[in-house]
Each structure stands twice: as C-alpha cells, then as structure tokens.
Design an enzyme around this catalytic site. Structure first.
Site, short mmCIF file in Angstrom:
data_model
loop_
_atom_site.label_atom_id
_atom_site.label_comp_id
_atom_site.label_asym_id
_atom_site.label_seq_id
_atom_site.Cartn_x
_atom_site.Cartn_y
_atom_site.Cartn_z
N GLY A 181 8.40 4.05 1.04
CA GLY A 181 9.02 5.23 1.61
C GLY A 181 10.52 5.06 1.69
N GLY A 182 11.19 6.11 2.17
CA GLY A 182 12.63 6.06 2.30
C GLY A 182 13.09 5.04 3.32
N ILE A 218 0.80 -1.23 0.00
CA ILE A 218 0.00 0.00 0.00
C ILE A 218 0.83 1.27 0.00
CG2 ILE A 218 -2.01 -1.07 1.08
CD1 ILE A 218 -1.08 0.06 3.76
N GLY A 219 2.15 1.16 -0.03
CA GLY A 219 2.97 2.37 -0.05
C GLY A 219 4.44 2.04 0.04
N ASP A 241 10.14 15.82 7.08
CA ASP A 241 9.57 15.42 5.78
C ASP A 241 8.05 15.60 5.77
OD1 ASP A 241 9.58 14.55 3.19
OD2 ASP A 241 9.56 12.42 3.70
#
Length: 884
Positions: free
Chosen positions: A534-535, A531-532, A648
């Site tokens: 990121g870093g 679902i996603g 962020d």
C-alpha cells in the site's frame, strides 16, 4: 494617432519613407512650418513613431488620446480615471464604454503635465520635472513604431514589423478577447476605480486552476464554481476569453481543461475588481452585463468587513451585513476593523520572517473566543498545522509563534488551524460546524490580575540560591530515572529496551498493545509471507505467540514529527471499534521502525473475490458487503469521537472475514503521511475511478468524497466488473479471461466505462442488465434498482447533492426510500465515458492496472509498452491497498 500639426509636419517629413506609412494611411503631403503651433489642433491614427511625446495637457479633448486602433474600438491616452486631477496614467481604453483595459504606470502616476515619450529604445513616462516614472524593458532591437491594435494591444514594432514588446504580456487587472493570461502571470486588483495602484487581491493561473488570493492566502478557485466544467486533466497553459466563454487551455491551446460557457457576445472582459471579485462582463450598446462572478458569496472576500469584522449574509445574497463578533467592537479610529471590548487587551502585530523582535512573552498572551458558527475564508484552502491535538496544545502552538494571530480548532478531529501574518474578516458559516475560532490578544503588563509586575529586590538576593537548588534537584531526578531504566532493562524479556522517549509514550491514553520489533519479526518469520502493498508500506502475514493470526504493516512513509505525534495518531485509530472496521491490535515504534498490527482477514480483499475467477459472490452476500461497508463509513464520519475521512475507499481496502463480513481497512492513516507526500491523495489516478471530481480540482475534501467512492464501489458490487475496463466482456459466464469480470455492454465488445452504462440503463429502467451475469438471474429487479439508484445518488458531481453515509445506510436497509438521482449532476459521466472510450483505443496494449483514474485524463494519451505516459502523475492500483 493624435499629434499637434507642428509635430505632424516634422514627423511626416522624416518618416514618409517608413514601410508602415502605407498601413497608417499617412497623408502624402507636408504642412508648411507653423509657429507657434496651437495645441488645440489634433489628428489621429493607428501608429506613432519615435521622437513622439504626449501628455494630457497637450490635447484638445482633455482625455490625452493620442492613438486609436484602426476601427476606433480602442484608444491610448494619458488619462485621469474618475476625472480627478492628480493621477494620470498611460492607458488603453475601450472607447464605447470608456473602460480602462490596461495601464502602464499604475504604481507611478503623473500630473496632467507628465509625458509619455516614444524613442528608439521604447516607451518612457516622466513627470513634469522630467523625473523617471515608468518604461518598457530593454528591447532586442530599435523601435520603429508604436501600434494600437483592434484588440486593444499596444505593440512596439521594429523596422521589419516584428513585435518587440506588447502590453498583452504585461496584464494589469483586465483580460480582453484575444489576450492570453499564461501560467505564472497574474491579474492584480486596483485600489479603486480612481486609484490604479496595485491593490491587495491577485488572480493567478496554476497548473490546474484559477485562484484568487489576498495577502498570499487563497480564498476562491474557479473549479469550485458550479458553472465551471472540467474537461480534461492536462496542465493549464493559459486562460482566455472569447465570444462564447471563459477557458483554461492546455496542450498548446488545443485542449480545454476548464470552461465556463457564456452567451454569445462580440466584446467582453474578465476583470479582477478592486472589491476582490473576479467578474466577467459583456458590453452591448451602452450597457455592461455581468455574466460571471467569483466568489458569488461576498462574505468569502477576505477583507469585506475589515480586520476581524463579522460578515453575515443578508436577506439577499449580494447584501451581506458587517458587524463585530462577540468580545469585539468597532474601532473608533478605523471603522473597517474590530478591536477587543476589554481595553486591557490589544491585538499583536505579527513578526516578519527575518526578525524575532516581536517574540511574545507567553504570560501576556490570551485568546478571545469568536463563538460557534463563525469561520475563516482560508480554512477551506489550507491544511491544519496539527491533527489530533487538544485545544490547549493548539493555543500553545500559536502562543510560541510571533507570526500567529489566531487559531481555529476543530473539536471532532482535533485539527488546529493557525491564522498567520494578517487577519481578514470572519464569516457567519450558517452551519453546525464544530470549528471554533480564537483571536490572540496581549494583556497589558500593568493589568495582569490588577497587579503590577514590579521585580522585588529580595529576588535579586534569593535568585542565585534558587538556581543552585534547582540544578541539584534536576540532577537527582536524572540519576533516579537512569537507574529505573536500567532496572527495567534487566527485567525485560525483550531483546531491545525502549528509550526514554518510548517510555513517554505510555503517558498517552488509549494506546493499543505495544509490540517489540523482535517479537513481530519472529511472528512473521522475518517478514516472509508478503500479502499486500500500500501507499503506507508492505503487509505481511504473521502469527503471534498465542497463535492469533495478524496482518503486520511496515510503515515506510512516516510523516509525523517524532514518536509522540505517531503515538497520538495510533491512539486515535486504536480507540475506534466497529464490527465493520478492521481492528488495530497493536503497534511497534522502535528506533526508526514503525509497524501496525491488524486483525487478519482470512478471505482477503473484496477486489480478489469480486473480480477474480473463484466462486461467484451471491446476491445476498453482495448486499451484506455493501451494507457493512456503508455502516463502517457512517461510523467513521459520525459515530466515533473524532470524524475520520477515509480518502481511499475502494475494493482493495474492503477486507472480508468469515461469512463475508466486510471490514474497512487503512482508515486514519492519511495523517501519518509526510507533508511532501500529501499530494499522494491528489494524484491517485491509478485507483480505477474511485476518487471524486473534487480531488482533480484541489477543492475542499469532505466526508462526501468518501460517499462518491462508495457509490463507485457499489456499482462494481452490482456488476461484478471494474468500472474502468479496457476490454468489456460479453454476457458469457464462461469467459474468465479478464480479471475485470464481465461486461454489461449492449454490444458485448470494446472498451467501456460502466458508470455511464449504469446511468443509461437507469434512464431506460433496464436495471437487471446491470447485474453480474454470473448470477444467472439470482437477483431481483427491485433490489438491483435500489442499489443502482443509491450508487448514482452517491456519485453526483456536486458534493452537496450526495447523501451522507447515515442516509445511505438507511436507504440500503430500506428504512429510508431511495432518492431519485439528479440527472443534471450526473451528466459529467457522459463526458467521462466518451473520453474513456477514446483513451482506451490508444491504451489497448496497456494492462488494466495502468489505466488512469479519470477518463478525461486519457483524452490524448500516447503510451508505450514500457509504461504509462510520463506527463501524468501515476500510481498503480496496488500501491495504496490495505492489509490483506
């Protein structure tokens, strides 16, 4: 040139056929032989030729001048600064001001009888006994002439008038007009105006800035100064000054990276002063005018008040007062340093990198407190060695390192800063900062509690028996612990038992629920539903045994050393509870696996709702999201026990739950990055313009950095479109061709940088034109005005002008009147807007996700369909997203 008649006669007889004679205006005659040749007769020119010697003693005016530039602006001399009679140097001097702009043998002075000799191999300097002191490096061909140019450059030429060597490439402490200080080169301070030996301060050119350093520690950056304007994000190639200012230039000198505008002047110098300040001055008539100084605050100069001296700003900014901190007094043997009041304490000497001979006995180490409101110049330019630790651990870190001479501990964040190798001055910070300093001291072995450290003879007898007893005891505990581990393994329902190191985790208070890896693997159906990203890793949807939905983040960029540090950071994050922050439900640390388990947000991230093609967010929903986000950030900055700067803030990291309740995700995770990945935040140029200008200049990051990002998000909440969009839509609510939403461009077409448009509409009072056109007027002008004014205040270029998040919450709630934005700190948006438009014309074939963060970084991009330019650090907008 300046030579004796005897030398000139010989020179002209030999060199009359030289091609440079025409340039030097050498007279077309020879002098008859004279013997002896009196040293008081001299003649000057712009060239001298090999087999020439010069010394201060040899010339009539006692300045040793033997060479002048064509118009007499500069001269070369064997010179003694300050008229002292011991140290003489080969110098280039600005005649009108009698200012040294370059010196050759600055670390090897000679007496007034020392000689400068020009040969076919180059320049050599020897003392009165003929001993070597300095020379030019080996050259590619033979020297035919030495010239002093009108810009002050000392140049060796070959027979074809080609440059073999020039003084401009070997700067000392001064830069003049026409000279380039290239990246990798530096200016070094002198010891004093009279002693030109290399001092302790250095000015260096980095890839993005100018920095000042003392003993290898940075204490100032050009980008920090309010007079310095960042114009582009190109790599810096060199620094130069001219008649109008100071510049950092890149792209073969065609692009200005940073500039300092100054008044018009025909002659100026940039000098690293022996005081440690970088000073740009102009000369007119008979006077020098100081135009630019860095740092302005002299208390920022590392050794202004000596070792551990306390620098306090006086009534005038340029007159600080030096004293000693509490627990210290002035050293009677050295008035520029402070020593402990207690004579039983002494200051340690740091060990070097190749020897541990100074390793300390920890029982002798103590710490003297400096007190609150005292800071150290280097703390703003270095990262803490540890985060989230207590004071005792911070002191232990220093006690175990012989190179450590002191610490600063930040109570709110548990950050530990160490002072290594050398100690400079400390400064009164004048703020309520909770950073507390301690200086490491050694107690005399004969004064530990008034007792001597005599070793009793009976200990020699008992020591062997004591050792045997300890071994037996340790063996028993090891056997018992192994048995307990096996018992726990038999009773466990998990497929894999924790190791002994994992058991230690439970000694850290505040840890959230710990999950077994197999349990999370089952909950996510073997990590099926992505679902996603990121870093910090990928995010998967999962369902726990109790049917609770969760978002599971698999961390792939773990940087903390060992599980204990990981547990410490998770304990900090897990103990933060706020309605507008995503809750960390638990974690998993098994083998090399590290996973975080968050509550699941059923409406996804704000960017999908705000910029997508679904139902439009109503105005009240936007207000609630803005206020909720502001409250969450305010809590991180000032409400929780340890301040957390998010670093962020963007729509991807604002998640929405039922009733559009906004919750911030990914807070606190920057501490889990590997050290080598700490640059991730400083190169996030793909996150669509949410990072404050201080990121690009490597300036200190503070909670005001988050405020800037929030301001940019707030503008997007108002407009329903991305701030940086290659294609601006018309005000048609039917055109959903772009995920970037709708434009507020007056023209309705072309690329746009929305913050600039918002600034222009604010100046004209046309606030409703900034609202999302899909709302079809369902927003009042006063409410739009309030949000836009708050947003503009948040994005001031100067961090100190931005409100804190508590104030932002008050303005959004209406309890505090919204401030008037400061236009002088928003003018940078005009430049960004122009550069964005230029870059967008080139980047029109790029997807919007690939747009660089700052428009000035796009000034002259050349891209292909295969990806963004390789010359820029690049991270796509999805790479640092939080859990969905």
């Amino acid at each position: 040139m300046t030579v004796t008649l005897c030398e000139l006669n010989s020179l002209l007889k030999i060199e009359m056929t030289h091609p440079l004679d025409i340039l030097s205006h050498a007279p077309l005659f020879t002098f008859p032989p004279m013997s002896p040749c009196p040293s008081s007769l001299t003649v000057a020119g712009e060239f001298v030729y090999p087999n020439f010697t010069a010394s201060n003693f040899q010339f009539i005016d006692s300045t040793g001048s033997f060479l002048f530039s064509r118009n007499g602006t500069f001269k070369a001399s064997m010179f003694n600064p300050g008229a002292q009679q011991t140290n003489f140097y080969l110098c280039v001097i600005h005649v009108a001001s009698n200012t040294i702009t370059w010196s050759a043998n600055h670390d090897a002075p000679v007496s007034n009888s020392g000689k400068m000799s020009l040969t076919a191999s180059g320049i050599n300097i020897t003392d009165q006994d003929g001993n070597f002191k300095w020379s030019t490096p080996p050259l590619q061909s033979l020297v035919s002439a030495l010239q002093l140019t009108e810009t002050g450059n000392l140049v060796l030429l070959d027979q074809f008038n080609r440059t073999l060597w020039e003084s401009f490439h070997y700067p000392t402490n001064t830069l003049v007009i026409g000279q380039h200080l290239v990246a990798g080169r530096f200016l070094s301070s002198t010891v004093s105006n009279y002693d030109l030996s290399t001092g302790d301060y250095m000015l260096a050119i980095t890839a993005s800035d100018v920095i000042l350093q003392w003993q290898g520690l940075t204490y100032w950056k050009l980008s920090m100064d309010t007079k310095a304007y960042a114009n582009s994000n190109y790599v810096v190639e060199y620094m130069a000054i001219n008649q109008t200012g100071l510049y950092l230039l890149g792209h073969n000198g065609s692009v200005v990276v940073i500039q300092v505008n100054l008044s018009q002047s025909d002659f100026r110098i940039a000098k690293l002063d022996d005081s440690g300040q970088f000073i740009v001055s102009s000369f007119s008539g008979t006077d020098w005018k100081q135009e630019f100084v860095g740092p302005v605050d002299k208390c920022r100069i590392p050794y202004f008040c000596g070792r551990i001296g306390l620098c306090t700003r006086g009534s005038a900014s340029d007159t600080p007062v030096c004293s000693c901190p509490f627990n210290f007094h002035v050293n009677s043997q050295n008035t520029i340093s402070c020593v402990p009041n207690d004579v039983s304490f002494s200051l340690p000497v740091a060990c070097n990198s190749t020897s541990n001979s100074n390793q300390l006995n920890s029982s002798l180490v103590s710490y003297l407190r400096l007190g609150y409101g005292i800071d150290y110049f280097a703390n703003d330019f270095v990262l803490p060695v540890k985060y989230g630790v207590n004071l005792s651990i911070c002191q232990e870190i220093c006690s175990d390192e012989c190179s450590c001479l002191g610490i600063f501990y930040e109570n709110s964040s548990g950050s530990c800063y160490v002072l290594e190798t050398v100690l400079g001055s400390v400064m009164a910070s004048g703020s309520d900062d909770d950073r507390l300093g301690f200086i490491k001291v050694l107690a005399s072995p004969t004064n530990l509690g008034g007792q001597t450290l005599e070793f009793p003879i009976v200990a020699l007898v008992l020591l062997p028996f004591t050792g045997i007893f300890l071994l037996v005891t340790l063996g028993f505990f090891w056997w018992r612990r192994s048995r307990l581990s096996k018992t726990a393994e038999g009773k466990s329902d998990h497929a894999t038992s924790p190791s002994s190191g994992d058991l230690d985790a439970f000694s850290i208070p505040g840890l959230p629920i710990r999950f077994d890896y197999n349990e999370l693997e089952l909950a996510t159906d073997n990590f099926k539903t992505h679902i996603g990203s990121g870093g910090f890793g990928a995010v998967y949807k999962g369902t726990l045994r109790d049917k609770t939905l969760v978002a599971v983040k698999k961390i792939t960029n773990l940087g903390v050393q060992g599980k204990k540090d990981f547990y410490t950071e998770i304990a900090i994050i897990g103990n933060i509870h706020h309605v507008n922050l995503v809750k960390l439900r638990g974690f998993c640390a098994q083998g090399r696996e590290r996973l975080l388990v968050y509550e699941y947000m059923n409406r996804g991230s704000l960017d999908r709702t705000l910029f997508g093609n679904g139902p439009v967010l109503e105005w009240q929903e936007r207000l609630d999201i803005a206020l909720g986000t502001a409250r969450g950030l305010a809590y991180l900055h000032s409400g929780c026990e340890q301040k957390i700067i998010h670093c962020d803030v963007k729509p991807e990291n604002i998640l929405l739950h039922d009733n559009f309740l906004a919750k911030i995700s990914d807070f606190g995770l920057s501490k889990l990055l590997r050290p080598e990945q700490s640059s991730l935040f400083t190169t996030m140029r793909g996150t669509r313009g949410y990072l404050a200008p201080e990121w690009l200049t490597s300036s200190a990051i503070s909670d005001k950095t988050d405020v800037y990002s929030f301001g940019m998000v707030l503008l997007e909440i108002v407009s329903g479109r991305k701030n940086c969009s290659l294609r601006m839509q018309s005000h048609s609510i039917d055109d959903d061709s772009s995920a970037g939403g709708h434009s507020s461009s007056s023209s309705g077409v072309g690329p746009g940088y929305f913050p600039l448009f918002a600034l222009e509409m604010h100046e004209q009072g046309r606030y409703l034109e900034l609202a999302d056109p899909r709302l079809e007027g369902r927003a009042s002008s006063e409410e739009v005005k309030k949000l836009v004014r708050v947003a503009l205040c948040c994005v001031h270029e100067e961090p100190t002008l931005r409100p804190n998040m508590v104030t932002v919450v008050g303005m959004l709630e209406g309890e505090i009147p919204s401030s008037q934005p400061r236009m002088e700190s928003l003018n940078f948006l005009r430049f960004y807007g122009r550069r964005f438009a230029e870059a967008s014309m080139i980047e029109e074939n790029h997807s919007e996700k690939d747009v660089m963060l700052y428009p000035q970084a796009n000034a002259s991009l050349t891209s292909t369909k295969s990806g963004p330019p390789a010359s820029f650090s690049y991270i796509s907008s999805q790479q640092i997203s939080g859990p969905r």
